[in-house]
Design a protein around this motif. Structure first.
Motif, PDB file in Angstrom:
ATOM      1  N   VAL A 221      26.827  82.050 118.322  1.00  0.00           N
ATOM      2  CA  VAL A 221      25.907  83.358 118.456  1.00  0.00           C
ATOM      3  C   VAL A 221      26.438  84.805 118.663  1.00  0.00           C
ATOM      4  N   PRO A 222      26.429  85.657 117.807  1.00  0.00           N
ATOM      5  CA  PRO A 222      26.556  86.888 117.952  1.00  0.00           C
ATOM      6  C   PRO A 222      25.951  87.496 119.090  1.00  0.00           C
ATOM      7  N   ASP A 223      26.689  88.428 119.886  1.00  0.00           N
ATOM      8  CA  ASP A 223      25.887  88.892 121.017  1.00  0.00           C
ATOM      9  C   ASP A 223      26.127  90.326 120.999  1.00  0.00           C
ATOM     10  N   ASP A 224      25.161  91.186 121.056  1.00  0.00           N
ATOM     11  CA  ASP A 224      25.559  92.725 120.951  1.00  0.00           C
ATOM     12  C   ASP A 224      25.465  93.389 122.245  1.00  0.00           C
ATOM     13  N   CYS A 225      25.484  92.428 123.252  1.00  0.00           N
ATOM     14  CA  CYS A 225      25.272  93.118 124.775  1.00  0.00           C
ATOM     15  C   CYS A 225      26.310  94.026 125.230  1.00  0.00           C
ATOM     16  N   GLU A 226      27.549  94.095 124.539  1.00  0.00           N
ATOM     17  CA  GLU A 226      28.530  95.099 124.891  1.00  0.00           C
ATOM     18  C   GLU A 226      28.154  96.288 124.094  1.00  0.00           C
ATOM     19  N   MET A 227      27.389  96.281 123.008  1.00  0.00           N
ATOM     20  CA  MET A 227      27.104  97.294 121.952  1.00  0.00           C
ATOM     21  C   MET A 227      26.021  98.093 122.940  1.00  0.00           C
ATOM     22  N   ARG A 228      25.195  97.553 123.513  1.00  0.00           N
ATOM     23  CA  ARG A 228      23.986  97.958 124.263  1.00  0.00           C
ATOM     24  C   ARG A 228      24.112  98.763 125.462  1.00  0.00           C
ATOM     25  N   ARG A 229      25.457  98.869 125.785  1.00  0.00           N
ATOM     26  CA  ARG A 229      26.058  99.593 127.211  1.00  0.00           C
ATOM     27  C   ARG A 229      26.715 100.835 126.617  1.00  0.00           C
ATOM     28  N   THR A 230      26.795 101.736 127.397  1.00  0.00           N
ATOM     29  CA  THR A 230      27.843 103.081 126.968  1.00  0.00           C
ATOM     30  C   THR A 230      29.176 102.644 127.830  1.00  0.00           C
TER      31      THR A 230
END
Ligand code: ATP
Ligand code: MG
Length: 205
Positions: free
Chosen positions: A64-73
């Motif tokens: 499962v690719p998870d973009d949670c780190e991309m949604r943080r600054t």
């Protein structure tokens, strides 16, 4: 399984499949680091790297690719990512999966001692990287080590398990160099990833 995935390759994908099987994990979340704090800026944008991950894993629902780190600054600290997972799943057994090269430098990660309270750590063997811990990290790795995957289900976090996987000497660095030199990437990463690299002119000089 955190990483830069610049780009994702069969070394990551096969490792994820084997670690999941060995440890009996429900799913493996693949977490592209948006702003990796410990290395040079990635060659491809986080959006491109995530898109390649999606193409590489589209046929498998347990990767499962998870973009949670991309949604943080700000810097992509793994301790923040695991804290967020822990809030969502207070009692689940979580496993941070890292290769031996990354594990050897764990003491340089932000608030690294906190990682053990948040997750177990699975260390995958990787070509060219012998186990090489020093100081406090060596002590933590020694006292937390377990060899039976079943023991990971008895607590939500805190153990370290080495995992033998098929040794594939593939790296994103090598793929970027080959792409730049106009050489073939066939069988190093899935075809949809190769096509994406070509379409978007990634890693070309
Ligand atoms: P780069 O050459 O840009 O550093 P990489 O191939 O090392 O890329 P990363 O995104 O840095 O890929 O790695 C993410 C995680 O996957 C790390 O924990 C790394 O140790 C692990 N890993 C990467 N490639 C392999 C491989 N071939 N075998 C086992 N583990 C791997
Ligand atoms: Mg690497």
């Amino acid at each position: 399984l955190g990483g830069t995935f610049d780009p994702v390759h069969y070394g990551h994908l096969r490792a994820a499949v084997e670690v999941r099987e060995r440890l009996g994990l429900g799913e493996v979340r693949m977490l592209p680091s948006a702003n990796p704090p410990h290395r040079a800026e990635p060659a491809a944008s986080a959006e491109h790297r995530f898109e390649m991950l999606q193409r590489a894993t589209s046929c498998q629902d347990f990767l499962v690719p998870d973009d949670c780190e991309m949604r943080r600054t700000g810097p992509s600290w793994m301790v923040d990512t695991l804290s967020a997972f822990r809030e969502q799943s207070p009692h689940a057994s979580l496993v941070l999966i890292i290769g031996q090269d990354a594990a050897n430098g764990l003491h340089r990660w932000h608030r690294w001692e906190c990682l053990f309270a948040l997750a177990h750590i699975a260390v995958m063997r990787r070509p060219g990287a012998a186990s090489d811990y020093h100081g406090e990290l060596q002590e933590q790795m020694r006292k937390r080590r377990v060899d039976d995957p079943a023991s990971l289900t008895r607590s939500p976090a805190g153990s370290v398990i080495p995992v033998e996987i098929t040794q594939l000497e593939i790296s994103s660095t090598d793929i970027r160099e080959k792409a730049e030199a106009g050489r073939s990437l066939l069988y190093l990463t899935p075809l949809p990833v190769i096509e994406y690299i070509r379409q978007h002119g990634l890693y070309a000089c």
